[in-house]
Scaffold this motif. Structure first.
Motif, PDB file in Angstrom:
ATOM      1  N   GLN A  16      -9.744   0.467  -2.400  1.00 39.10           N
ATOM      2  CA  GLN A  16      -8.451   1.086  -2.664  1.00 39.10           C
ATOM      3  C   GLN A  16      -7.843   1.627  -1.373  1.00 39.10           C
ATOM      4  OE1 GLN A  16      -9.325   3.955  -5.704  1.00 39.10           O
ATOM      5  NE2 GLN A  16      -8.933   2.499  -7.368  1.00 39.10           N
ATOM      6  N   VAL A  19      -6.546  -1.419   0.584  1.00 36.96           N
ATOM      7  CA  VAL A  19      -5.322  -1.974  -0.006  1.00 36.96           C
ATOM      8  C   VAL A  19      -4.129  -1.060   0.263  1.00 36.96           C
ATOM      9  CG1 VAL A  19      -4.197  -2.526  -2.207  1.00 36.96           C
ATOM     10  CG2 VAL A  19      -6.511  -3.331  -1.748  1.00 36.96           C
ATOM     11  N   SER A  20      -4.317   0.238   0.140  1.00 44.99           N
ATOM     12  CA  SER A  20      -3.204   1.157   0.394  1.00 44.99           C
ATOM     13  C   SER A  20      -2.814   1.137   1.865  1.00 44.99           C
ATOM     14  CB  SER A  20      -3.554   2.570  -0.055  1.00 44.99           C
ATOM     15  OG  SER A  20      -4.566   3.130   0.745  1.00 44.99           O
ATOM     16  N   SER A  21      -3.777   1.019   2.750  1.00 46.34           N
ATOM     17  CA  SER A  21      -3.478   0.925   4.174  1.00 46.34           C
ATOM     18  C   SER A  21      -2.717  -0.357   4.482  1.00 46.34           C
ATOM     19  CB  SER A  21      -4.773   0.979   4.976  1.00 46.34           C
ATOM     20  OG  SER A  21      -4.517   0.816   6.346  1.00 46.34           O
ATOM     21  N   LEU A  22      -3.141  -1.464   3.887  1.00 46.70           N
ATOM     22  CA  LEU A  22      -2.463  -2.733   4.103  1.00 46.70           C
ATOM     23  C   LEU A  22      -1.043  -2.699   3.562  1.00 46.70           C
ATOM     24  CD1 LEU A  22      -2.524  -5.705   4.973  1.00 46.70           C
ATOM     25  CD2 LEU A  22      -3.411  -6.247   2.707  1.00 46.70           C
ATOM     26  N   SER A  23      -0.849  -2.144   2.374  1.00 39.87           N
ATOM     27  CA  SER A  23       0.494  -2.099   1.802  1.00 39.87           C
ATOM     28  C   SER A  23       1.402  -1.193   2.636  1.00 39.87           C
ATOM     29  CB  SER A  23       0.459  -1.633   0.355  1.00 39.87           C
ATOM     30  OG  SER A  23       0.011  -0.312   0.260  1.00 39.87           O
ATOM     31  N   LYS A  24       0.847  -0.131   3.205  1.00 38.59           N
ATOM     32  CA  LYS A  24       1.635   0.748   4.074  1.00 38.59           C
ATOM     33  C   LYS A  24       2.048   0.002   5.339  1.00 38.59           C
ATOM     34  CE  LYS A  24       1.364   5.089   6.617  1.00 38.59           C
ATOM     35  NZ  LYS A  24       0.502   6.182   7.050  1.00 38.59           N
ATOM     36  N   ASP A  25       1.119  -0.753   5.923  1.00 36.55           N
ATOM     37  CA  ASP A  25       1.429  -1.533   7.116  1.00 36.55           C
ATOM     38  C   ASP A  25       2.470  -2.613   6.822  1.00 36.55           C
ATOM     39  OD1 ASP A  25      -0.310  -0.036   8.611  1.00 36.55           O
ATOM     40  OD2 ASP A  25      -1.937  -1.521   8.566  1.00 36.55           O
ATOM     41  N   LEU A  26       2.314  -3.313   5.710  1.00 37.88           N
ATOM     42  CA  LEU A  26       3.264  -4.362   5.362  1.00 37.88           C
ATOM     43  C   LEU A  26       4.627  -3.779   5.016  1.00 37.88           C
ATOM     44  CD1 LEU A  26       1.078  -6.787   3.222  1.00 37.88           C
ATOM     45  CD2 LEU A  26       1.841  -7.082   5.573  1.00 37.88           C
ATOM     46  N   GLY A  27       4.670  -2.579   4.482  1.00 36.17           N
ATOM     47  CA  GLY A  27       5.926  -1.947   4.145  1.00 36.17           C
ATOM     48  C   GLY A  27       6.721  -1.538   5.367  1.00 36.17           C
ATOM     49  N   SER A  28       6.053  -1.384   6.483  1.00 36.67           N
ATOM     50  CA  SER A  28       6.749  -0.961   7.697  1.00 36.67           C
ATOM     51  C   SER A  28       7.207  -2.135   8.552  1.00 36.67           C
ATOM     52  CB  SER A  28       5.852  -0.043   8.533  1.00 36.67           C
ATOM     53  OG  SER A  28       4.731  -0.754   9.014  1.00 36.67           O
TER      54      SER A  28
END
Length: 34
Positions: A16, A19-28
């Motif tokens: 988890q 995944v949250s780190s990846l989604s944060k990176d992709l969101g930026s």
């Protein structure tokens, strides 16, 4: 040969976090034309 023991709670917590780190990176990411 003994099978290794896995702590599913620890694995889920770590996944988890990944995944949250990846989604944060992709969101930026900024995409678009130059």
């Amino acid at each position: 040969m003994a099978t290794p023991e896995f702590d599913l709670g620890d694995i889920k917590r770590r996944m988890q976090g990944a995944v949250s780190s990846l989604s944060k990176d992709l969101g930026s990411l900024r995409t678009g034309r130059a």
